[in-house]
Design a protein around this motif. Structure first.
Motif, mmCIF file in Angstrom:
data_model
loop_
_atom_site.group_PDB
_atom_site.id
_atom_site.type_symbol
_atom_site.label_atom_id
_atom_site.label_comp_id
_atom_site.label_asym_id
_atom_site.label_seq_id
_atom_site.Cartn_x
_atom_site.Cartn_y
_atom_site.Cartn_z
ATOM 1 N N ASP A 1 8.905 95.927 59.370
ATOM 2 C CA ASP A 1 7.667 96.031 60.150
ATOM 3 C C ASP A 1 6.971 97.331 59.801
ATOM 4 N N GLN B 1 9.520 92.963 69.125
ATOM 5 C CA GLN B 1 10.501 93.795 68.437
ATOM 6 C C GLN B 1 11.738 94.024 69.304
ATOM 7 N N HIS C 1 3.649 93.322 70.682
ATOM 8 C CA HIS C 1 4.397 93.822 69.528
ATOM 9 C C HIS C 1 5.704 94.453 69.998
ATOM 10 N N PHE D 1 4.056 101.168 68.962
ATOM 11 C CA PHE D 1 3.787 99.748 68.724
ATOM 12 C C PHE D 1 2.289 99.493 68.779
#
Length: 187
Positions: free
Chosen positions: A146, A176, A172, A167
């Motif tokens: 990422d 994650q 997001h 983030f």
């Protein structure tokens, strides 16, 4: 694979290779880039240049998705394909960047891009101080997959050493966190 033999319409011949980087991930120890070829053509083992990061790499392998990876010797204008490159740090890759032949590194970018800026931050600390190294390794693995995730070391007088993760937003962060919990059991 037979339908692949039909060629897509190509822009004016002789144009310098220029493409847009759409995605990247790790595959077999190399970085797999998904690329849309806008102009010209590119061949395997050719050197390519990323305008945003100003880095040059040699294409180890290239091809198209059929839906699996199908290796080819070249990609032409109008095609979407993949490049396998040896990139030491995936954070050098900027999604949306213009990729071109090294000889055409003075071309203007196809589109203006910028590195994603984090909007939501979370502190991550190990349960015990001795687990800091394991947490660091897990975060490095996460950052390889990422490129929009940022991680900076943090120090808290109560919690000790840890990391501040940035983030793009709450979704997001949630994605994650869920994937990390299921894969690594770190958080």
């Amino acid at each position: 694979k037979q339908w692949y033999q039909r060629r897509v319409a190509i822009t004016a011949g002789g144009a310098q290779f220029q493409g847009i980087l759409h995605d990247c991930t790790y595959l077999r120890g190399l970085v797999l880039l998904t690329v849309y070829v806008k102009n010209g053509s590119v061949s395997a083992r050719q050197s390519v240049y990323l305008l945003g990061s100003q880095k040059s790499y040699v294409v180890k392998e290239m091809g198209v998705f059929l839906p699996a990876l199908y290796q080819t010797e070249s990609l032409s204008a109008g095609q979407v394909g993949y490049f396998l490159l040896k990139v030491p740090d995936i954070q050098e890759i900027i999604i949306g960047d213009t990729i071109c032949s090294t000889a055409a590194s003075t071309l203007l970018p196809i589109q203006t891009i910028s590195k994603p800026k984090p909007a939501v931050f979370s502190g991550v600390y190990p349960d015990e101080e001795g687990d800091f190294g394991a947490l660091k390794e897990a975060l490095e693995k996460l950052r390889r997959s990422d490129t929009s995730l940022s991680a900076t070391p943090a120090q808290n007088h109560v919690l000790g050493r840890g990391w501040t993760l940035g983030f793009l937003g709450t979704l997001h962060r949630s994605l994650q966190s869920a994937s990390t919990r299921s894969l690594e059991r770190v958080w």
